[in-house]
Scaffold this motif. Structure first.
Motif, mmCIF file in Angstrom:
data_model
loop_
_atom_site.group_PDB
_atom_site.id
_atom_site.type_symbol
_atom_site.label_atom_id
_atom_site.label_comp_id
_atom_site.label_asym_id
_atom_site.label_seq_id
_atom_site.Cartn_x
_atom_site.Cartn_y
_atom_site.Cartn_z
ATOM 1 N N ASN A 1 0.840 -1.196 0.000
ATOM 2 C CA ASN A 1 0.000 0.000 0.000
ATOM 3 C C ASN A 1 0.874 1.245 0.000
ATOM 4 O O ASN A 1 1.716 1.405 0.886
ATOM 5 C CB ASN A 1 -0.930 0.009 1.205
ATOM 6 N N ILE A 2 0.661 2.103 -0.978
ATOM 7 C CA ILE A 2 1.479 3.302 -1.148
ATOM 8 C C ILE A 2 0.621 4.546 -1.000
ATOM 9 O O ILE A 2 -0.399 4.700 -1.689
ATOM 10 C CB ILE A 2 2.153 3.311 -2.547
ATOM 11 N N ALA A 3 1.033 5.434 -0.112
ATOM 12 C CA ALA A 3 0.394 6.739 0.042
ATOM 13 C C ALA A 3 1.014 7.678 -0.988
ATOM 14 O O ALA A 3 2.234 7.848 -1.016
ATOM 15 C CB ALA A 3 0.604 7.275 1.454
ATOM 16 N N VAL A 4 0.185 8.268 -1.821
ATOM 17 C CA VAL A 4 0.649 9.192 -2.857
ATOM 18 C C VAL A 4 0.275 10.605 -2.427
ATOM 19 O O VAL A 4 -0.894 10.892 -2.168
ATOM 20 C CB VAL A 4 0.013 8.865 -4.230
ATOM 21 N N LEU A 5 1.279 11.465 -2.317
ATOM 22 C CA LEU A 5 1.062 12.862 -1.958
ATOM 23 C C LEU A 5 1.287 13.713 -3.197
ATOM 24 O O LEU A 5 2.359 13.653 -3.797
ATOM 25 C CB LEU A 5 2.020 13.293 -0.846
ATOM 26 N N VAL A 6 0.286 14.492 -3.558
ATOM 27 C CA VAL A 6 0.385 15.374 -4.720
ATOM 28 C C VAL A 6 0.564 16.792 -4.199
ATOM 29 O O VAL A 6 -0.294 17.307 -3.479
ATOM 30 C CB VAL A 6 -0.865 15.271 -5.628
ATOM 31 N N GLY A 7 1.681 17.414 -4.568
ATOM 32 C CA GLY A 7 2.020 18.733 -4.052
ATOM 33 C C GLY A 7 1.190 19.875 -4.595
ATOM 34 O O GLY A 7 1.127 20.941 -3.994
ATOM 35 N N SER A 8 0.530 19.677 -5.702
ATOM 36 C CA SER A 8 -0.300 20.718 -6.297
ATOM 37 C C SER A 8 -1.755 20.522 -5.883
ATOM 38 O O SER A 8 -2.273 19.411 -5.925
ATOM 39 C CB SER A 8 -0.206 20.665 -7.826
ATOM 40 N N LEU A 9 -2.407 21.605 -5.507
ATOM 41 C CA LEU A 9 -3.814 21.541 -5.121
ATOM 42 C C LEU A 9 -4.752 21.920 -6.267
ATOM 43 O O LEU A 9 -5.967 21.816 -6.130
ATOM 44 C CB LEU A 9 -4.069 22.469 -3.928
ATOM 45 N N ARG A 10 -4.201 22.331 -7.388
ATOM 46 C CA ARG A 10 -4.995 22.781 -8.527
ATOM 47 C C ARG A 10 -5.837 21.634 -9.093
ATOM 48 O O ARG A 10 -5.360 20.510 -9.236
ATOM 49 C CB ARG A 10 -4.043 23.329 -9.606
ATOM 50 N N LYS A 11 -7.093 21.918 -9.396
ATOM 51 C CA LYS A 11 -8.032 20.907 -9.890
ATOM 52 C C LYS A 11 -7.486 20.170 -11.112
ATOM 53 O O LYS A 11 -7.558 18.944 -11.192
ATOM 54 C CB LYS A 11 -9.375 21.563 -10.211
ATOM 55 N N ASN B 1 -0.678 -1.019 -4.548
ATOM 56 C CA ASN B 1 -1.963 -0.367 -4.284
ATOM 57 C C ASN B 1 -1.665 1.075 -3.926
ATOM 58 O O ASN B 1 -1.257 1.363 -2.801
ATOM 59 C CB ASN B 1 -2.703 -1.051 -3.133
ATOM 60 N N MET B 2 -1.837 1.959 -4.885
ATOM 61 C CA MET B 2 -1.498 3.372 -4.679
ATOM 62 C C MET B 2 -2.768 4.182 -4.494
ATOM 63 O O MET B 2 -3.722 4.025 -5.258
ATOM 64 C CB MET B 2 -0.696 3.893 -5.870
ATOM 65 N N GLU B 3 -2.748 5.054 -3.476
ATOM 66 C CA GLU B 3 -3.901 5.910 -3.190
ATOM 67 C C GLU B 3 -3.428 7.328 -2.911
ATOM 68 O O GLU B 3 -2.509 7.538 -2.105
ATOM 69 C CB GLU B 3 -4.652 5.388 -1.965
ATOM 70 N N ILE B 4 -4.068 8.292 -3.577
ATOM 71 C CA ILE B 4 -3.751 9.694 -3.304
ATOM 72 C C ILE B 4 -4.341 10.068 -1.949
ATOM 73 O O ILE B 4 -5.528 9.860 -1.695
ATOM 74 C CB ILE B 4 -4.300 10.616 -4.414
ATOM 75 N N ILE B 5 -3.493 10.574 -1.082
ATOM 76 C CA ILE B 5 -3.899 11.066 0.235
ATOM 77 C C ILE B 5 -3.945 12.592 0.127
ATOM 78 O O ILE B 5 -2.919 13.221 -0.127
ATOM 79 C CB ILE B 5 -2.911 10.630 1.342
ATOM 80 N N GLU B 6 -5.122 13.145 0.291
ATOM 81 C CA GLU B 6 -5.296 14.587 0.116
ATOM 82 C C GLU B 6 -4.575 15.372 1.219
ATOM 83 O O GLU B 6 -4.623 14.987 2.389
ATOM 84 C CB GLU B 6 -6.780 14.953 0.095
ATOM 85 N N ILE B 7 -3.923 16.456 0.818
ATOM 86 C CA ILE B 7 -3.186 17.291 1.778
ATOM 87 C C ILE B 7 -3.714 18.714 1.858
ATOM 88 O O ILE B 7 -3.334 19.471 2.746
ATOM 89 C CB ILE B 7 -1.676 17.310 1.457
ATOM 90 N N LEU C 1 4.938 7.928 -2.093
ATOM 91 C CA LEU C 1 5.308 8.484 -3.384
ATOM 92 C C LEU C 1 4.853 9.938 -3.400
ATOM 93 O O LEU C 1 3.686 10.223 -3.127
ATOM 94 C CB LEU C 1 4.639 7.732 -4.540
ATOM 95 N N VAL C 2 5.770 10.843 -3.697
ATOM 96 C CA VAL C 2 5.443 12.265 -3.815
ATOM 97 C C VAL C 2 5.526 12.654 -5.279
ATOM 98 O O VAL C 2 6.515 12.348 -5.951
ATOM 99 C CB VAL C 2 6.419 13.130 -2.982
ATOM 100 N N VAL C 3 4.474 13.324 -5.757
ATOM 101 C CA VAL C 3 4.451 13.868 -7.112
ATOM 102 C C VAL C 3 4.136 15.348 -6.943
ATOM 103 O O VAL C 3 3.069 15.705 -6.459
ATOM 104 C CB VAL C 3 3.393 13.172 -8.000
ATOM 105 N N VAL D 1 8.803 12.396 -7.509
ATOM 106 C CA VAL D 1 8.663 12.773 -8.920
ATOM 107 C C VAL D 1 8.287 14.250 -8.917
ATOM 108 O O VAL D 1 7.365 14.652 -8.206
ATOM 109 C CB VAL D 1 7.542 11.971 -9.612
ATOM 110 N N THR D 2 9.003 15.049 -9.676
ATOM 111 C CA THR D 2 8.607 16.448 -9.821
ATOM 112 C C THR D 2 8.403 16.748 -11.297
ATOM 113 O O THR D 2 8.987 16.104 -12.169
ATOM 114 C CB THR D 2 9.654 17.420 -9.230
ATOM 115 N N SER D 3 7.534 17.728 -11.526
ATOM 116 C CA SER D 3 7.293 18.136 -12.906
ATOM 117 C C SER D 3 7.097 19.635 -12.959
ATOM 118 O O SER D 3 6.793 20.277 -11.954
ATOM 119 C CB SER D 3 6.068 17.424 -13.481
ATOM 120 N N SER D 4 7.264 20.156 -14.153
ATOM 121 C CA SER D 4 7.133 21.586 -14.359
ATOM 122 C C SER D 4 6.748 21.845 -15.806
ATOM 123 O O SER D 4 7.080 21.055 -16.689
ATOM 124 C CB SER D 4 8.470 22.268 -14.053
#
Length: 181
Positions: A4-14, A34-40, A72-74, A110-113
């Motif tokens: 089970n992987i907690a996925v953190l997404v650094g951007s809050l944009r829809k 099993n990856m799940e986005i955990i809202e921050i 996992l951080v994206v 993982v970072t993107s721009s």
């Protein structure tokens, strides 16, 4: 059994490119992790004054991270560093002192721009924060995804085959990394 992987997404944009990348990675990991986005975005700002009676959002977030087998951080890069919501999430999970939920959980960044640099500075700052909270991070492959506005179609699917191939390589390496723990 899949970890089970907690996925953190650094951007809050829809319509965040980072959320789209995270969702693509979740799809590519199907049956492996099993990856799940955990809202921050709903986490109140960390303040030590609230440690004795923490907000419910903090408690729920900490429980989700505690139960995860890996992180996992994206994330995008804001002003050459970590987005505020992501830094706050790292802080919330690391407190109160002596009760951090992070130690020993294998992680990856993982970072993107929309620029060609792919969030290079943010990637290294995120890594610095996770080293301090004792998250062993996957070293290779590194993931800096540049020109992220050009890799997705209207449906949110990856349209650049090389990007999808790279993300699959990253997911496969991350699965092996997590299984070492």
């Amino acid at each position: 059994m899949a970890k089970n992987i907690a996925v953190l997404v650094g951007s809050l944009r829809k319509d965040s490119y980072n959320r789209k990348i995270a969702n693509e990675m979740i799809r590519l990991a199907e049956g492996k992790l099993n990856m799940e986005i955990i809202e921050i975005g709903n986490l109140p700002l960390y303040s030590e004054d609230l440690d004795e009676n923490p907000p419910l959002q903090w408690t729920a977030f900490r429980q989700k991270i505690q139960s995860a087998d890996g992180i996992l951080v994206v994330s995008p890069e804001y002003n050459r560093t970590i987005p505020g919501a992501l830094k706050n999430a790292i802080d919330v999970g690391s407190r109160p002192y002596g009760s951090s939920v992070w130690p020993g959980k294998p992680g990856a960044v993982v970072t993107s721009s929309v620029s060609s640099l792919g969030g290079l500075a943010a990637n290294h700052h995120i890594r610095q924060a996770f080293v301090f909270v004792d998250v062993p991070l996957m070293q290779q492959p590194e993931a800096y995804i540049g020109n992220s506005s050009k890799i997705f179609g209207e449906d949110g699917k990856t349209v650049v085959p090389d990007t999808e191939k790279f993300l699959q390589t990253f997911v496969d390496a991350f699965q092996k990394w997590v299984e070492k723990f």
